[in-house]
Design a protein around this motif. Structure first.
Motif, short mmCIF file in Angstrom:
data_model
loop_
_atom_site.label_atom_id
_atom_site.label_comp_id
_atom_site.label_asym_id
_atom_site.label_seq_id
_atom_site.Cartn_x
_atom_site.Cartn_y
_atom_site.Cartn_z
N SER A 4 -48.20 -33.53 3.90
CA SER A 4 -47.34 -34.29 4.19
C SER A 4 -46.93 -35.22 2.73
O SER A 4 -45.88 -35.51 1.97
N ALA A 5 -48.36 -35.82 2.48
CA ALA A 5 -48.13 -37.00 1.41
C ALA A 5 -48.35 -36.19 -0.07
O ALA A 5 -47.29 -37.05 -0.88
N LEU A 6 -48.35 -35.19 0.04
CA LEU A 6 -48.35 -34.38 -1.51
C LEU A 6 -47.36 -33.84 -2.09
O LEU A 6 -46.40 -33.38 -2.69
N LEU A 9 -44.53 -35.26 8.32
CA LEU A 9 -44.37 -32.95 7.50
C LEU A 9 -45.35 -32.49 8.89
O LEU A 9 -46.72 -33.22 7.88
N ASP A 10 -45.78 -31.50 8.80
CA ASP A 10 -46.42 -30.59 9.02
C ASP A 10 -47.08 -29.86 7.66
O ASP A 10 -45.90 -29.86 6.85
N LEU A 21 -55.28 -25.65 1.81
CA LEU A 21 -55.36 -26.68 3.39
C LEU A 21 -55.05 -25.11 3.84
O LEU A 21 -55.71 -25.01 5.26
N VAL A 22 -53.60 -24.42 3.62
CA VAL A 22 -53.34 -23.66 4.26
C VAL A 22 -53.94 -22.27 4.55
O VAL A 22 -54.73 -22.16 5.87
N ASN A 23 -54.47 -21.63 3.63
CA ASN A 23 -55.78 -20.52 3.50
C ASN A 23 -56.32 -21.33 4.73
O ASN A 23 -57.32 -20.00 5.27
#
Length: 530
Positions: free
Chosen positions: A8-10, A69-70, A158-160
């Protein structure tokens, strides 16, 4: 949760920033409109029409300002940023092209007849200023695109990690990120993930004693028969393997205590290895039990703890007490072993491991063997948990693991030789499993044990001389690698750094090097082994 907060921050939307100086509805100075190139004002059809006829994405902007945000929402915002920046860059480029046409019009000999010199100078000065501003805007757009791509790549990593965690149904030990990250800049976040710095250069040094305190597979059981000896070199020391009276294997120093003759040149008699020089005979624990033509003395040569498990013979070359258990190197259930091959290679074992842990080189190096006809992907990634020495390749359906201290295991999903199908191994019907053991022989040599298993075509095991074909193919593949790795070794010995600039698909090789460095420094907690 920390991954969601970071994402969310990015993903601060770039579309919330001040809009560009040029507006596609207002046009440039003098009322010269951007849409003129596509409208009826230009009689000839422009070849640029398709390139710039892109819908304005601002009407589809995600309503996410001020929201938490997620990961998926953050990725959606990042994708929108990329689309907006692409549209913005097209508009800027279109402005430059139109201004270019304006310059051509001003300098046209026919138009020159209707304009005074002063008017031409004024027009040229205005156009020059507008071109300068347009070029400046293009550079700003390029910088914004680069920043957005960096954010997207970080969030994708991060998602990976999250996806791999779900795929293996295990908990990944993700790096903890502070909630204050939400107000940090992208540069601050990048500093929290520094590029791994490796310096692997200079002549190969002697192996560190801590590297010896592991069980090492040293031979296949089928190669050590009751009456045979297998000479090996391990950590720059000569050893010989043979079976005793009870059929159990033993490993003793390959040097006779009498006159330093190589014992493997002799023979095995009644479970004892006999020196070919004067006939002294030694048991598997190194004790001399026979000295022909003289009085028997209490003589013993050095031996190593030796154990046989799952078709392989293991030794413990270190000074520490051996661990009670030996790791299993068996192929997964449903596989049958089709080939067991041993090779002596003239490269340092760390360089060979670097090569085996890298798959991105395949479509460039192995163009005559298994990767013949492979296309070059636009992006190659190795997906692995934050704390681990295993994972899987994308887009190749290959799972891979580094098993300390020197083993590489891989499972490859295949449809037929030389072809790949599916996005991961589970989507493939047939598989090939490989085991590579890179035993450190000396500072410039490696003893490679290779085992190949298949979960299909069991009839191949019964075809005569099939093992010769498997060996020929394995040697072809290795020769494609060796000419490159030998070149690396030569340059490394002369001071070049073989890990000068690691990139994303080098992840597993980098982790091996960091693990080995921590081991040799005596770290209490070795990295990536949780």
């Amino acid at each position: 949760m920390t991954a969601i907060a970071t994402a969310s921050a990015l993903s601060l939307p770039i579309y919330l920033r001040r809009s560009s100086t040029f507006n596609n509805t207002k046009g440039v100075k003098g009322g010269f409109r951007v849409f003129a190139v596509l409208g009826e004002e230009v009689e000839k059809k422009s070849v640029w029409g398709t390139l710039f006829d892109v819908e304005d994405p601002r009407t589809k902007a995600p309503q996410s300002k001020g929201k938490f945000l997620d990961v998926n929402q953050a990725l959606e915002v990042a994708r929108y940023d990329i689309q907006y920046l692409d549209w913005r860059a097209r508009q800027d480029l279109l402005t430059i092209m139109l201004l270019h046409e304006k310059v051509v019009e001003v300098l046209n000999p026919l138009a020159r007849d209707y304009k005074s010199i002063g008017t031409m100078k004024k027009d040229l000065a205005e156009l020059q200023e507008e071109l300068t501003q347009a070029h400046r805007q293009v550079h700003i757009s390029e910088a914004r695109v680069s920043t957005a791509l960096d954010k997207l790549a970080y969030m994708e990593e991060l998602v990976n990690d999250r996806l791999l965690q779900d795929r293996n149904t295990t908990e990944a030990d993700l790096t903890s990120l502070s909630p204050s990250t939400s107000v940090q800049s992208l540069d601050t976040v990048k500093r929290r993930l520094p590029r791994k710095s490796l310096n692997i250069s200079g002549p190969v040094r002697s192996y560190h004693p801590r590297l010896k305190n592991f069980w090492y597979p040293i031979a296949f059981s089928t190669d050590v028969k009751d009456d045979t000896m297998v000479p090996v070199e391990c950590f720059e020391q000569p050893w010989v393997i043979f079976r005793g009276k009870d059929g159990k294997p033993g490993c003793v120093q390959n040097t006779c205590a009498h006159r330093a003759c190589p014992l493997h040149l002799g023979s095995v008699n009644d479970g004892r290895i006999q020196c070919p020089y004067h006939g002294w005979e030694y048991t598997t624990d190194g004790k001399c039990e026979k000295m022909p033509s003289t009085r028997l003395l209490n003589v013993k040569i050095k031996s190593l703890p030796c154990f046989e498990q799952e078709g392989m013979i293991w030794i413990w070359p270190g000074n520490d007490t051996p661990t009670a258990s030996i790791p299993s190197l068996q192929p997964p259930p449903g596989f049958q072993v089709h080939a067991e091959i041993v090779m002596e290679l003239p490269v340092e074992h760390g360089l060979l491991l670097d090569n085996l842990l890298d798959l991105a080189h395949a479509p460039f190096t192995h163009t005559s063997t298994f990767a013949k006809g492979w296309t070059v992907p636009s992006l190659v990634k190795f997906l692995t948990p934050a704390s681990g020495l295993q994972g899987y390749w994308d887009p190749y359906p290959i799972d891979m693991e580094f098993r300390p201290p020197c083993m590489v295991l891989s499972t490859i999903g295949i449809s037929k030789p030389g072809k790949l199908e599916g996005q991961n191994t589970k989507q493939c019907e047939t598989h090939l499993h490989q085991l590579h053991v890179c035993l450190p022989s000396s500072r410039g040599k490696t003893r490679l044990l290779y085992r190949m298993s298949l979960d299909f075509a069991p009839v191949l095991k019964h075809i005569p001389f099939m093992h010769y074909l498997w060996r020929h193919f394995a040697e072809q593949v290795l020769n494609e690698d060796l000419r490159l790795v030998l070149g690396q070794q030569e340059r490394m010995n002369n001071g070049a750094n073989v890990w000068n600039w690691p990139v994303s698909y080098d992840k597993l090789g980098v982790r091996y090097r960091l693990w080995r460095d921590a081991l040799e420094r005596g770290s209490k907690q070795l990295p990536f082994c949780k």
